[in-house]
Design a protein around this motif. Structure first.
Motif, PDB file in Angstrom:
ATOM      1  N   ASP A  18     -10.523 -12.473  34.847  1.00 49.45           N
ATOM      2  CA  ASP A  18     -11.154 -11.737  36.137  1.00 49.45           C
ATOM      3  C   ASP A  18     -10.231 -12.178  37.283  1.00 49.45           C
ATOM      4  OD1 ASP A  18     -14.289 -10.864  36.717  1.00 49.45           O
ATOM      5  OD2 ASP A  18     -13.196 -11.135  38.441  1.00 49.45           O
ATOM      6  N   ARG A  62     -11.352 -13.201  40.112  1.00 49.00           N
ATOM      7  CA  ARG A  62     -12.249 -14.194  40.859  1.00 49.00           C
ATOM      8  C   ARG A  62     -12.562 -15.412  40.044  1.00 49.00           C
ATOM      9  NH1 ARG A  62     -14.779  -8.872  42.644  1.00 49.00           N
ATOM     10  NH2 ARG A  62     -14.401  -8.544  44.783  1.00 49.00           N
ATOM     11  N   HIS A  95     -23.304  -2.277  38.198  1.00 51.45           N
ATOM     12  CA  HIS A  95     -22.103  -1.474  38.842  1.00 51.45           C
ATOM     13  C   HIS A  95     -22.160   0.068  38.743  1.00 51.45           C
ATOM     14  CE1 HIS A  95     -18.199  -2.805  40.889  1.00 51.45           C
ATOM     15  NE2 HIS A  95     -18.265  -1.436  40.811  1.00 51.45           N
ATOM     16  N   SER A  96     -22.775   0.487  37.765  1.00 49.63           N
ATOM     17  CA  SER A  96     -22.714   1.902  37.510  1.00 49.63           C
ATOM     18  C   SER A  96     -23.564   2.551  38.718  1.00 49.63           C
ATOM     19  CB  SER A  96     -23.559   2.384  36.272  1.00 49.63           C
ATOM     20  OG  SER A  96     -22.829   1.608  35.086  1.00 49.63           O
ATOM     21  N   HIS A 102     -21.089   2.498  41.460  1.00 47.14           N
ATOM     22  CA  HIS A 102     -20.038   3.858  41.400  1.00 47.14           C
ATOM     23  C   HIS A 102     -20.470   4.928  41.922  1.00 47.14           C
ATOM     24  CE1 HIS A 102     -17.096   1.742  38.982  1.00 47.14           C
ATOM     25  NE2 HIS A 102     -17.907   1.631  37.767  1.00 47.14           N
ATOM     26  N   LEU A 151     -16.722   2.177  33.324  1.00 55.32           N
ATOM     27  CA  LEU A 151     -16.627   3.445  33.601  1.00 55.32           C
ATOM     28  C   LEU A 151     -15.559   3.853  34.673  1.00 55.32           C
ATOM     29  CD1 LEU A 151     -18.344   5.760  32.859  1.00 55.32           C
ATOM     30  CD2 LEU A 151     -19.716   5.704  34.801  1.00 55.32           C
ATOM     31  N   TYR A 169     -23.404   2.465  26.180  1.00 54.73           N
ATOM     32  CA  TYR A 169     -24.967   1.677  26.039  1.00 54.73           C
ATOM     33  C   TYR A 169     -24.759   0.553  24.759  1.00 54.73           C
ATOM     34  CZ  TYR A 169     -29.721   1.483  27.363  1.00 54.73           C
ATOM     35  OH  TYR A 169     -30.930   1.031  27.841  1.00 54.73           O
ATOM     36  N   ILE A 184     -15.565   0.117  28.063  1.00 56.13           N
ATOM     37  CA  ILE A 184     -16.739  -0.092  28.521  1.00 56.13           C
ATOM     38  C   ILE A 184     -16.980   0.141  29.942  1.00 56.13           C
ATOM     39  CG2 ILE A 184     -18.898  -1.404  28.789  1.00 56.13           C
ATOM     40  CD1 ILE A 184     -17.994  -3.491  26.711  1.00 56.13           C
ATOM     41  N   ARG A 218     -25.344 -11.410  37.639  1.00 57.94           N
ATOM     42  CA  ARG A 218     -26.347 -10.092  37.697  1.00 57.94           C
ATOM     43  C   ARG A 218     -27.428 -10.627  38.640  1.00 57.94           C
ATOM     44  NH1 ARG A 218     -24.755  -5.492  35.882  1.00 57.94           N
ATOM     45  NH2 ARG A 218     -26.225  -4.399  34.726  1.00 57.94           N
ATOM     46  N   GLY A 277     -21.798  -8.564  35.363  1.00 57.75           N
ATOM     47  CA  GLY A 277     -23.049  -8.684  34.459  1.00 57.75           C
ATOM     48  C   GLY A 277     -22.743  -8.101  32.954  1.00 57.75           C
ATOM     49  N   VAL A 278     -22.261  -6.939  32.854  1.00 58.82           N
ATOM     50  CA  VAL A 278     -21.841  -6.654  31.284  1.00 58.82           C
ATOM     51  C   VAL A 278     -20.667  -7.308  30.717  1.00 58.82           C
ATOM     52  CG1 VAL A 278     -21.161  -4.496  30.154  1.00 58.82           C
ATOM     53  CG2 VAL A 278     -22.355  -4.226  32.292  1.00 58.82           C
ATOM     54  N   SER A 311     -17.298   2.861  24.429  1.00 59.15           N
ATOM     55  CA  SER A 311     -18.747   2.276  23.953  1.00 59.15           C
ATOM     56  C   SER A 311     -19.729   2.643  25.105  1.00 59.15           C
ATOM     57  CB  SER A 311     -18.570   0.742  23.911  1.00 59.15           C
ATOM     58  OG  SER A 311     -19.694   0.220  23.560  1.00 59.15           O
ATOM     59  N   ILE A 329     -14.487  -2.998  33.414  1.00 57.28           N
ATOM     60  CA  ILE A 329     -14.235  -3.045  34.801  1.00 57.28           C
ATOM     61  C   ILE A 329     -14.290  -1.482  35.266  1.00 57.28           C
ATOM     62  CG2 ILE A 329     -12.649  -3.401  36.865  1.00 57.28           C
ATOM     63  CD1 ILE A 329     -11.250  -5.708  34.813  1.00 57.28           C
ATOM     64  N   LYS A 377     -16.410 -16.091  38.871  1.00 50.29           N
ATOM     65  CA  LYS A 377     -16.365 -15.194  37.660  1.00 50.29           C
ATOM     66  C   LYS A 377     -16.035 -15.948  36.264  1.00 50.29           C
ATOM     67  CE  LYS A 377     -18.270 -11.991  39.920  1.00 50.29           C
ATOM     68  NZ  LYS A 377     -19.012 -10.707  39.310  1.00 50.29           N
TER      69      LYS A 377
HETATM   70  P1  NAD Z   1     -19.365  -6.139  38.167  1.00 55.41           P
HETATM   71  O1  NAD Z   1     -19.122  -5.701  39.376  1.00 55.41           O
HETATM   72  O2  NAD Z   1     -20.504  -7.240  37.997  1.00 55.41           O
HETATM   73  O3  NAD Z   1     -18.336  -6.767  37.000  1.00 55.41           O
HETATM   74  C1  NAD Z   1     -17.003  -6.174  37.368  1.00 55.41           C
HETATM   75  C2  NAD Z   1     -15.949  -7.647  37.161  1.00 55.41           C
HETATM   76  O4  NAD Z   1     -14.690  -7.024  37.341  1.00 55.41           O
HETATM   77  C3  NAD Z   1     -16.229  -8.275  38.475  1.00 55.41           C
HETATM   78  O5  NAD Z   1     -16.291  -9.774  37.872  1.00 55.41           O
HETATM   79  C4  NAD Z   1     -14.810  -8.288  39.032  1.00 55.41           C
HETATM   80  O6  NAD Z   1     -14.123  -9.292  39.876  1.00 55.41           O
HETATM   81  C5  NAD Z   1     -13.848  -7.726  37.964  1.00 55.41           C
HETATM   82  N1  NAD Z   1     -12.629  -7.262  38.265  1.00 55.41           N
HETATM   83  C6  NAD Z   1     -12.342  -6.308  39.247  1.00 55.41           C
HETATM   84  N2  NAD Z   1     -11.145  -5.976  39.209  1.00 55.41           N
HETATM   85  C7  NAD Z   1     -10.558  -6.763  38.468  1.00 55.41           C
HETATM   86  C8  NAD Z   1      -9.160  -6.529  37.942  1.00 55.41           C
HETATM   87  N3  NAD Z   1      -8.103  -5.860  38.209  1.00 55.41           N
HETATM   88  N4  NAD Z   1      -8.776  -7.543  36.727  1.00 55.41           N
HETATM   89  C9  NAD Z   1      -9.760  -8.312  36.415  1.00 55.41           C
HETATM   90  N5  NAD Z   1     -11.111  -8.393  36.729  1.00 55.41           N
HETATM   91  C10 NAD Z   1     -11.412  -7.375  37.722  1.00 55.41           C
HETATM   92  O7  NAD Z   1     -19.928  -4.841  37.092  1.00 55.41           O
HETATM   93  P2  NAD Z   1     -20.825  -4.638  35.859  1.00 55.41           P
HETATM   94  O8  NAD Z   1     -21.928  -4.283  36.268  1.00 55.41           O
HETATM   95  O9  NAD Z   1     -20.637  -5.766  34.978  1.00 55.41           O
HETATM   96  O10 NAD Z   1     -20.206  -3.304  35.334  1.00 55.41           O
HETATM   97  C11 NAD Z   1     -18.906  -3.242  34.760  1.00 55.41           C
HETATM   98  C12 NAD Z   1     -18.450  -1.721  34.488  1.00 55.41           C
HETATM   99  O11 NAD Z   1     -19.110  -1.445  33.327  1.00 55.41           O
HETATM  100  C13 NAD Z   1     -18.691  -0.940  35.455  1.00 55.41           C
HETATM  101  O12 NAD Z   1     -17.612   0.069  35.446  1.00 55.41           O
HETATM  102  C14 NAD Z   1     -19.932  -0.205  34.764  1.00 55.41           C
HETATM  103  O13 NAD Z   1     -20.169   1.156  35.379  1.00 55.41           O
HETATM  104  C15 NAD Z   1     -19.727  -0.135  33.611  1.00 55.41           C
HETATM  105  N6  NAD Z   1     -20.888   0.027  32.602  1.00 55.41           N
HETATM  106  C16 NAD Z   1     -20.505   0.885  31.521  1.00 55.41           C
HETATM  107  C17 NAD Z   1     -21.542   0.974  30.759  1.00 55.41           C
HETATM  108  C18 NAD Z   1     -21.637   1.520  29.593  1.00 55.41           C
HETATM  109  O14 NAD Z   1     -22.436   1.901  28.829  1.00 55.41           O
HETATM  110  N7  NAD Z   1     -20.171   1.891  28.998  1.00 55.41           N
HETATM  111  C19 NAD Z   1     -23.000   0.295  30.965  1.00 55.41           C
HETATM  112  C20 NAD Z   1     -22.948  -0.218  32.113  1.00 55.41           C
HETATM  113  C21 NAD Z   1     -22.090  -0.495  32.951  1.00 55.41           C
END
Ligand code: NAD
Ligand code: ZN
Length: 366
Positions: A215, A217, A39-40, A43, A284, A310, A282, A360, A194-195, A308, A260, A220
Protein backbone atom coordinates in the motif's frame (compact mmCIF):
# COMPACT_ATOMS: atom_id res chain seq x y z
CA UNK A 1 -37.86 8.21 5.19
CA UNK A 2 -34.35 9.58 4.82
CA UNK A 3 -31.94 8.52 2.10
CA UNK A 4 -28.81 9.84 0.41
CA UNK A 5 -29.34 10.87 -3.21
CA UNK A 6 -26.61 11.29 -5.81
CA UNK A 7 -27.60 13.57 -8.70
CA UNK A 8 -24.40 13.18 -10.68
CA UNK A 9 -20.62 12.90 -10.46
CA UNK A 10 -18.55 15.56 -8.66
CA UNK A 11 -21.49 16.45 -6.43
CA UNK A 12 -21.99 15.85 -2.73
CA UNK A 13 -24.59 13.33 -1.65
CA UNK A 14 -27.82 15.00 -0.58
CA UNK A 15 -29.64 13.52 2.40
CA UNK A 16 -33.32 13.99 1.61
CA UNK A 17 -36.81 12.80 2.48
CA UNK A 18 -37.93 10.15 0.04
CA UNK A 19 -41.08 8.15 -0.39
CA UNK A 20 -40.60 4.40 -0.77
CA UNK A 21 -43.38 2.53 -2.57
CA UNK A 22 -44.50 -0.96 -1.42
CA UNK A 23 -42.69 -4.01 -2.81
CA UNK A 24 -44.16 -5.51 -5.98
CA UNK A 25 -44.07 -9.12 -7.14
CA UNK A 26 -40.75 -10.75 -6.28
CA UNK A 27 -39.56 -7.76 -4.22
CA UNK A 28 -38.79 -7.15 -0.58
CA UNK A 29 -38.98 -4.02 1.59
CA UNK A 30 -36.03 -3.87 3.99
CA UNK A 31 -35.45 -1.58 6.97
CA UNK A 32 -31.72 -0.95 6.67
CA UNK A 33 -29.47 -1.31 9.71
CA UNK A 34 -26.14 -0.39 8.13
CA UNK A 35 -24.60 0.38 4.76
CA UNK A 36 -20.89 -0.02 4.01
CA UNK A 37 -18.75 2.71 2.47
CA UNK A 38 -17.04 1.07 -0.52
CA UNK A 39 -14.70 2.60 -3.07
CA UNK A 40 -17.02 1.44 -5.87
CA UNK A 41 -19.52 4.12 -4.78
CA UNK A 42 -16.68 6.62 -4.61
CA UNK A 43 -15.72 5.72 -8.20
CA UNK A 44 -19.28 6.66 -9.22
CA UNK A 45 -19.11 9.92 -7.25
CA UNK A 46 -15.78 10.75 -8.92
CA UNK A 47 -17.16 10.05 -12.41
CA UNK A 48 -14.90 7.02 -12.99
CA UNK A 49 -17.83 4.66 -13.48
CA UNK A 50 -21.32 5.53 -14.78
CA UNK A 51 -24.53 5.21 -12.79
CA UNK A 52 -28.22 5.89 -13.46
CA UNK A 53 -28.61 9.35 -11.88
CA UNK A 54 -30.34 10.44 -9.78
CA UNK A 55 -30.00 7.39 -7.58
CA UNK A 56 -29.74 6.26 -3.97
CA UNK A 57 -26.23 4.73 -3.83
CA UNK A 58 -24.75 2.14 -1.48
CA UNK A 59 -24.36 -1.49 -2.51
CA UNK A 60 -23.20 -3.12 0.74
CA UNK A 61 -25.64 -3.52 3.60
CA UNK A 62 -27.86 -5.51 5.90
CA UNK A 63 -31.24 -5.00 7.48
CA UNK A 64 -34.56 -6.54 8.49
CA UNK A 65 -37.35 -7.53 6.10
CA UNK A 66 -40.48 -5.45 6.73
CA UNK A 67 -42.78 -6.59 3.94
CA UNK A 68 -42.62 -8.96 0.99
CA UNK A 69 -44.38 -8.67 -2.36
CA UNK A 70 -46.44 -11.45 -3.99
CA UNK A 71 -44.59 -14.64 -4.84
CA UNK A 72 -41.66 -14.12 -2.47
CA UNK A 73 -40.65 -17.48 -0.96
CA UNK A 74 -37.13 -17.08 0.37
CA UNK A 75 -37.73 -14.57 3.19
CA UNK A 76 -40.48 -13.36 5.52
CA UNK A 77 -41.07 -10.16 7.49
CA UNK A 78 -38.74 -10.08 10.48
CA UNK A 79 -35.93 -11.98 8.75
CA UNK A 80 -32.47 -10.49 9.02
CA UNK A 81 -30.84 -10.24 5.60
CA UNK A 82 -27.61 -9.42 3.81
CA UNK A 83 -28.18 -7.50 0.58
CA UNK A 84 -26.50 -8.58 -2.65
CA UNK A 85 -25.34 -6.15 -5.32
CA UNK A 86 -25.79 -8.70 -8.09
CA UNK A 87 -29.20 -10.36 -7.92
CA UNK A 88 -29.42 -13.43 -10.14
CA UNK A 89 -32.33 -15.19 -11.87
CA UNK A 90 -31.26 -18.74 -10.96
CA UNK A 91 -32.09 -20.14 -14.39
CA UNK A 92 -29.95 -18.56 -17.13
CA UNK A 93 -26.77 -19.81 -18.79
CA UNK A 94 -24.55 -18.24 -16.10
CA UNK A 95 -26.69 -19.18 -13.10
CA UNK A 96 -26.98 -22.77 -14.28
CA UNK A 97 -23.19 -22.93 -14.52
CA UNK A 98 -22.67 -21.70 -10.97
CA UNK A 99 -21.74 -18.13 -11.96
CA UNK A 100 -24.67 -16.06 -10.62
CA UNK A 101 -22.59 -12.87 -10.32
CA UNK A 102 -22.48 -12.85 -14.14
CA UNK A 103 -26.28 -13.16 -14.53
CA UNK A 104 -27.94 -10.55 -16.76
CA UNK A 105 -30.52 -9.69 -14.11
CA UNK A 106 -28.05 -8.07 -11.71
CA UNK A 107 -26.22 -6.30 -14.53
CA UNK A 108 -29.43 -4.86 -15.96
CA UNK A 109 -30.55 -3.60 -12.56
CA UNK A 110 -27.08 -2.06 -12.00
CA UNK A 111 -26.97 -0.16 -15.29
CA UNK A 112 -30.64 0.91 -15.51
CA UNK A 113 -31.25 1.69 -11.84
CA UNK A 114 -34.68 0.04 -12.20
CA UNK A 115 -35.95 -3.13 -10.57
CA UNK A 116 -36.84 -6.20 -12.69
CA UNK A 117 -40.14 -4.72 -13.97
CA UNK A 118 -38.32 -1.63 -15.27
CA UNK A 119 -39.53 0.83 -12.61
CA UNK A 120 -38.22 2.34 -9.38
CA UNK A 121 -39.74 2.33 -5.87
CA UNK A 122 -38.17 5.64 -4.77
CA UNK A 123 -39.87 9.01 -5.21
CA UNK A 124 -38.84 12.51 -4.20
CA UNK A 125 -41.50 15.18 -4.57
CA UNK A 126 -43.18 12.87 -7.10
CA UNK A 127 -40.00 12.46 -9.18
CA UNK A 128 -38.65 8.94 -9.71
CA UNK A 129 -35.25 8.34 -8.08
CA UNK A 130 -33.31 5.30 -9.27
CA UNK A 131 -31.97 2.33 -7.36
CA UNK A 132 -28.28 1.52 -7.32
CA UNK A 133 -27.08 -2.05 -7.93
CA UNK A 134 -30.42 -3.32 -6.65
CA UNK A 135 -29.39 -2.39 -3.11
CA UNK A 136 -29.44 1.38 -2.39
CA UNK A 137 -28.05 0.82 1.07
CA UNK A 138 -27.88 4.49 2.11
CA UNK A 139 -31.58 4.65 2.90
CA UNK A 140 -33.63 3.94 6.00
CA UNK A 141 -35.84 1.70 3.86
CA UNK A 142 -35.10 0.10 0.50
CA UNK A 143 -36.93 -2.19 -1.90
CA UNK A 144 -34.79 -4.91 -3.46
CA UNK A 145 -35.30 -8.05 -5.53
CA UNK A 146 -36.03 -11.12 -3.36
CA UNK A 147 -33.19 -12.76 -5.28
CA UNK A 148 -30.94 -10.04 -3.89
CA UNK A 149 -31.30 -10.96 -0.22
CA UNK A 150 -29.97 -13.86 1.85
CA UNK A 151 -31.51 -14.55 5.26
CA UNK A 152 -28.97 -14.80 8.07
CA UNK A 153 -29.06 -15.93 11.72
CA UNK A 154 -30.56 -13.12 13.84
CA UNK A 155 -27.78 -13.35 16.44
CA UNK A 156 -25.23 -11.95 13.98
CA UNK A 157 -24.88 -8.17 14.47
CA UNK A 158 -26.29 -6.50 11.36
CA UNK A 159 -23.39 -4.03 11.18
CA UNK A 160 -20.98 -6.95 10.80
CA UNK A 161 -23.27 -8.73 8.35
CA UNK A 162 -23.43 -5.56 6.23
CA UNK A 163 -19.77 -5.70 5.18
CA UNK A 164 -20.15 -9.32 4.11
CA UNK A 165 -22.40 -7.97 1.33
CA UNK A 166 -19.43 -6.56 -0.60
CA UNK A 167 -15.99 -6.24 1.01
CA UNK A 168 -15.79 -9.68 2.60
CA UNK A 169 -17.51 -11.57 -0.22
CA UNK A 170 -15.41 -9.83 -2.85
CA UNK A 171 -12.08 -10.20 -1.07
CA UNK A 172 -12.36 -13.65 0.46
CA UNK A 173 -14.26 -14.90 -2.61
CA UNK A 174 -11.49 -13.76 -4.97
CA UNK A 175 -9.04 -15.93 -3.02
CA UNK A 176 -11.22 -18.99 -2.43
CA UNK A 177 -13.43 -19.01 -5.53
CA UNK A 178 -11.68 -17.06 -8.30
CA UNK A 179 -8.07 -18.01 -7.64
CA UNK A 180 -8.54 -21.13 -5.48
CA UNK A 181 -5.34 -20.36 -3.56
CA UNK A 182 -3.85 -23.53 -2.09
CA UNK A 183 -2.13 -24.04 1.30
CA UNK A 184 1.52 -23.03 1.21
CA UNK A 185 1.07 -20.55 -1.66
CA UNK A 186 2.68 -17.12 -1.79
CA UNK A 187 0.23 -14.24 -2.24
CA UNK A 188 0.79 -10.54 -2.96
CA UNK A 189 -1.99 -8.03 -2.37
CA UNK A 190 -1.87 -4.54 -3.89
CA UNK A 191 -4.19 -2.21 -1.96
CA UNK A 192 -5.13 -2.80 1.68
CA UNK A 193 -8.52 -1.09 1.89
CA UNK A 194 -11.81 -2.70 2.86
CA UNK A 195 -11.64 -5.23 0.04
CA UNK A 196 -7.86 -5.81 0.07
CA UNK A 197 -7.87 -6.60 3.80
CA UNK A 198 -10.36 -9.34 3.02
CA UNK A 199 -8.10 -10.71 0.30
CA UNK A 200 -5.43 -10.84 3.00
CA UNK A 201 -7.63 -12.63 5.52
CA UNK A 202 -8.94 -14.89 2.76
CA UNK A 203 -5.35 -15.84 1.90
CA UNK A 204 -4.66 -16.56 5.57
CA UNK A 205 -7.79 -18.76 5.72
CA UNK A 206 -6.64 -20.61 2.59
CA UNK A 207 -3.33 -21.38 4.30
CA UNK A 208 -1.05 -19.15 2.23
CA UNK A 209 2.45 -19.32 3.63
CA UNK A 210 3.50 -15.82 2.62
CA UNK A 211 1.12 -12.89 2.34
CA UNK A 212 2.82 -9.73 1.09
CA UNK A 213 0.71 -6.58 1.49
CA UNK A 214 1.43 -3.46 -0.58
CA UNK A 215 0.00 0.00 0.00
CA UNK A 216 1.07 3.63 -0.23
CA UNK A 217 -0.13 4.36 3.31
CA UNK A 218 1.60 3.07 6.44
CA UNK A 219 -1.67 2.93 8.44
CA UNK A 220 -3.07 0.47 5.86
CA UNK A 221 -0.05 -1.77 6.31
CA UNK A 222 -0.73 -1.80 10.08
CA UNK A 223 -4.26 -3.02 9.30
CA UNK A 224 -2.80 -5.57 6.84
CA UNK A 225 -0.66 -7.15 9.57
CA UNK A 226 -3.74 -7.45 11.80
CA UNK A 227 -5.50 -9.41 9.05
CA UNK A 228 -2.66 -11.86 8.43
CA UNK A 229 -0.06 -10.20 6.18
CA UNK A 230 3.32 -11.77 6.86
CA UNK A 231 5.25 -9.02 5.04
CA UNK A 232 4.41 -5.44 4.12
CA UNK A 233 5.74 -3.10 1.46
CA UNK A 234 5.29 0.66 1.56
CA UNK A 235 5.14 1.39 -2.17
CA UNK A 236 6.15 5.04 -1.77
CA UNK A 237 9.53 3.92 -0.42
CA UNK A 238 10.18 0.52 -1.94
CA UNK A 239 9.51 -0.83 -5.45
CA UNK A 240 6.85 -3.46 -4.71
CA UNK A 241 7.76 -5.66 -7.69
CA UNK A 242 11.38 -5.92 -6.56
CA UNK A 243 10.34 -6.45 -2.94
CA UNK A 244 7.87 -9.24 -3.84
CA UNK A 245 10.43 -11.01 -6.01
CA UNK A 246 13.00 -10.75 -3.21
CA UNK A 247 10.51 -12.31 -0.79
CA UNK A 248 9.66 -15.20 -3.13
CA UNK A 249 13.04 -16.63 -4.08
CA UNK A 250 13.40 -14.24 -7.01
CA UNK A 251 10.39 -15.84 -8.76
CA UNK A 252 7.45 -13.61 -7.91
CA UNK A 253 4.26 -14.55 -6.06
CA UNK A 254 2.13 -17.57 -6.96
CA UNK A 255 -0.87 -15.22 -6.85
CA UNK A 256 -1.02 -11.42 -7.03
CA UNK A 257 -4.26 -9.52 -6.43
CA UNK A 258 -4.81 -5.94 -7.57
CA UNK A 259 -7.38 -4.31 -5.26
CA UNK A 260 -7.04 -0.64 -6.20
CA UNK A 261 -8.27 -0.19 -9.78
CA UNK A 262 -5.29 1.43 -11.52
CA UNK A 263 -3.47 0.25 -14.63
CA UNK A 264 -0.05 0.98 -13.04
CA UNK A 265 -0.73 -1.27 -10.09
CA UNK A 266 -2.28 -3.97 -12.31
CA UNK A 267 0.98 -3.92 -14.27
CA UNK A 268 2.95 -4.19 -11.02
CA UNK A 269 0.79 -7.10 -9.88
CA UNK A 270 1.31 -8.88 -13.21
CA UNK A 271 5.07 -8.31 -13.05
CA UNK A 272 5.15 -9.49 -9.44
CA UNK A 273 3.46 -12.79 -10.43
CA UNK A 274 5.80 -15.75 -10.99
CA UNK A 275 5.99 -17.79 -14.19
CA UNK A 276 2.89 -19.95 -14.36
CA UNK A 277 1.24 -17.85 -11.63
CA UNK A 278 -2.06 -15.99 -11.55
CA UNK A 279 -2.78 -12.27 -11.42
CA UNK A 280 -6.29 -11.40 -10.24
CA UNK A 281 -7.82 -7.98 -11.03
CA UNK A 282 -10.39 -6.92 -8.42
CA UNK A 283 -9.98 -3.11 -8.38
CA UNK A 284 -12.28 -1.37 -10.83
CA UNK A 285 -10.40 0.94 -13.23
CA UNK A 286 -12.17 3.96 -14.73
CA UNK A 287 -14.42 3.14 -17.71
CA UNK A 288 -12.40 2.88 -20.94
CA UNK A 289 -9.04 2.31 -19.23
CA UNK A 290 -6.73 0.22 -21.41
CA UNK A 291 -3.97 -1.94 -20.05
CA UNK A 292 -1.27 -3.37 -22.29
CA UNK A 293 0.14 -6.79 -21.42
CA UNK A 294 3.41 -8.03 -22.88
CA UNK A 295 1.71 -10.64 -25.06
CA UNK A 296 4.83 -12.76 -25.30
CA UNK A 297 5.09 -12.98 -21.52
CA UNK A 298 1.61 -14.43 -21.39
CA UNK A 299 2.83 -17.35 -23.50
CA UNK A 300 6.47 -17.74 -22.55
CA UNK A 301 5.83 -17.21 -18.84
CA UNK A 302 2.47 -18.96 -19.02
CA UNK A 303 0.81 -16.43 -16.75
CA UNK A 304 -2.91 -16.20 -16.10
CA UNK A 305 -4.53 -12.77 -15.83
CA UNK A 306 -8.11 -12.94 -14.67
CA UNK A 307 -10.84 -10.66 -13.39
CA UNK A 308 -12.91 -11.30 -10.29
CA UNK A 309 -16.42 -9.91 -9.96
CA UNK A 310 -18.06 -10.15 -6.53
CA UNK A 311 -15.57 -12.84 -5.54
CA UNK A 312 -17.03 -15.18 -8.20
CA UNK A 313 -19.58 -15.89 -5.48
CA UNK A 314 -22.54 -18.20 -5.17
CA UNK A 315 -24.35 -16.14 -2.52
CA UNK A 316 -26.58 -18.91 -1.13
CA UNK A 317 -23.43 -20.95 -0.47
CA UNK A 318 -20.98 -18.20 0.41
CA UNK A 319 -22.92 -15.81 2.70
CA UNK A 320 -23.72 -18.58 5.23
CA UNK A 321 -20.16 -19.93 4.90
CA UNK A 322 -18.56 -16.55 5.61
CA UNK A 323 -20.87 -15.84 8.53
CA UNK A 324 -20.17 -19.27 10.00
CA UNK A 325 -16.45 -18.54 9.78
CA UNK A 326 -17.08 -15.23 11.55
CA UNK A 327 -19.04 -16.98 14.30
CA UNK A 328 -16.23 -19.52 14.66
CA UNK A 329 -13.75 -16.68 15.17
CA UNK A 330 -11.93 -17.44 11.91
CA UNK A 331 -12.94 -14.27 10.04
CA UNK A 332 -12.22 -10.89 11.57
CA UNK A 333 -15.10 -8.45 11.09
CA UNK A 334 -14.43 -6.62 14.37
CA UNK A 335 -11.22 -4.92 13.27
CA UNK A 336 -12.57 -4.33 9.75
CA UNK A 337 -15.12 -1.71 10.71
CA UNK A 338 -13.06 1.14 12.08
CA UNK A 339 -15.71 3.87 11.97
CA UNK A 340 -19.50 4.30 11.95
CA UNK A 341 -21.20 7.49 10.76
CA UNK A 342 -24.79 8.70 10.94
CA UNK A 343 -26.48 9.17 7.54
CA UNK A 344 -26.18 12.95 7.67
CA UNK A 345 -22.37 12.62 7.80
CA UNK A 346 -22.17 10.45 4.70
CA UNK A 347 -20.09 12.95 2.72
CA UNK A 348 -17.55 12.99 5.54
CA UNK A 349 -17.50 9.17 5.46
CA UNK A 350 -16.54 9.22 1.77
CA UNK A 351 -13.99 11.98 2.35
CA UNK A 352 -12.34 9.82 5.05
CA UNK A 353 -12.29 6.86 2.64
CA UNK A 354 -10.64 9.03 0.00
CA UNK A 355 -8.06 10.24 2.54
CA UNK A 356 -7.29 6.61 3.36
CA UNK A 357 -8.12 6.90 7.06
CA UNK A 358 -10.36 3.87 7.52
CA UNK A 359 -10.22 0.11 7.02
CA UNK A 360 -13.97 -0.01 6.31
CA UNK A 361 -16.58 2.40 7.61
CA UNK A 362 -20.32 1.99 7.78
CA UNK A 363 -23.30 4.30 7.77
CA UNK A 364 -25.56 3.52 10.71
CA UNK A 365 -29.20 3.63 9.62
CA UNK A 366 -31.10 2.25 12.59
P1 NAD B 1 -10.18 1.49 -0.50
O1 NAD B 1 -10.10 2.90 -0.92
O2 NAD B 1 -10.65 1.14 0.86
O3 NAD B 1 -8.75 0.77 -0.72
C1 NAD B 1 -7.87 1.07 -1.75
C2 NAD B 1 -6.45 0.98 -1.17
O4 NAD B 1 -5.50 1.15 -2.23
C3 NAD B 1 -6.16 2.07 -0.14
O5 NAD B 1 -5.67 1.47 1.04
C4 NAD B 1 -5.09 2.93 -0.83
O6 NAD B 1 -4.19 3.51 0.08
C5 NAD B 1 -4.41 1.92 -1.73
N1 NAD B 1 -3.69 2.48 -2.87
C6 NAD B 1 -4.05 3.53 -3.65
N2 NAD B 1 -3.12 3.73 -4.61
C7 NAD B 1 -2.15 2.79 -4.44
C8 NAD B 1 -0.94 2.48 -5.10
N3 NAD B 1 -0.53 3.17 -6.16
N4 NAD B 1 -0.20 1.43 -4.64
C9 NAD B 1 -0.60 0.70 -3.56
N5 NAD B 1 -1.76 0.96 -2.90
C10 NAD B 1 -2.52 1.99 -3.32
O7 NAD B 1 -11.10 0.75 -1.60
P2 NAD B 1 -11.95 -0.61 -1.48
O8 NAD B 1 -13.33 -0.29 -1.03
O9 NAD B 1 -11.15 -1.61 -0.76
O10 NAD B 1 -12.04 -1.01 -3.04
C11 NAD B 1 -10.86 -1.34 -3.75
C12 NAD B 1 -11.15 -1.51 -5.21
O11 NAD B 1 -11.95 -2.68 -5.42
C13 NAD B 1 -11.93 -0.35 -5.84
O12 NAD B 1 -11.47 -0.14 -7.16
C14 NAD B 1 -13.35 -0.89 -5.88
O13 NAD B 1 -14.15 -0.27 -6.85
C15 NAD B 1 -13.07 -2.32 -6.24
N6 NAD B 1 -14.14 -3.29 -5.97
C16 NAD B 1 -14.28 -4.30 -6.86
C17 NAD B 1 -15.22 -5.28 -6.63
C18 NAD B 1 -15.32 -6.45 -7.58
O14 NAD B 1 -16.31 -7.18 -7.53
N7 NAD B 1 -14.32 -6.68 -8.42
C19 NAD B 1 -16.05 -5.20 -5.51
C20 NAD B 1 -15.85 -4.15 -4.61
C21 NAD B 1 -14.90 -3.20 -4.84
ZN1 ZN C 1 -18.26 -2.65 -2.95
Amino acid sequence: MKAAVLYGPHQPLEVADLEVLPPREGEVLVRMAAGGVCHSDLHVMQGHVPAPFPCVPGHEGAGIVVEVGPGVQNVRPGDHVVLLWRASCGACYFCSRGRPALCDLGGTIRWTGKLADGTSRFRKDGQEINHFAGVSAFAEYTVVPAAGVIAIPPEIPLEKAAVVGCAVMTGVGAVINTAAVEPGASVAVFGCGGVGLNVIQGAALAGAERIIAVDIRANKLDFARQFGATHTVLATETDPVVAIRDLTGGRGADYAFEVIGRPETLRQAYEATRRGGTTVAIGLPPTGTAYAVDAQSLVLQEKTLKGSLYGSCVPARDVPRLLALYQAGRLNLEALITRAYPLDQINEAFAALERGEVARSIIRLA
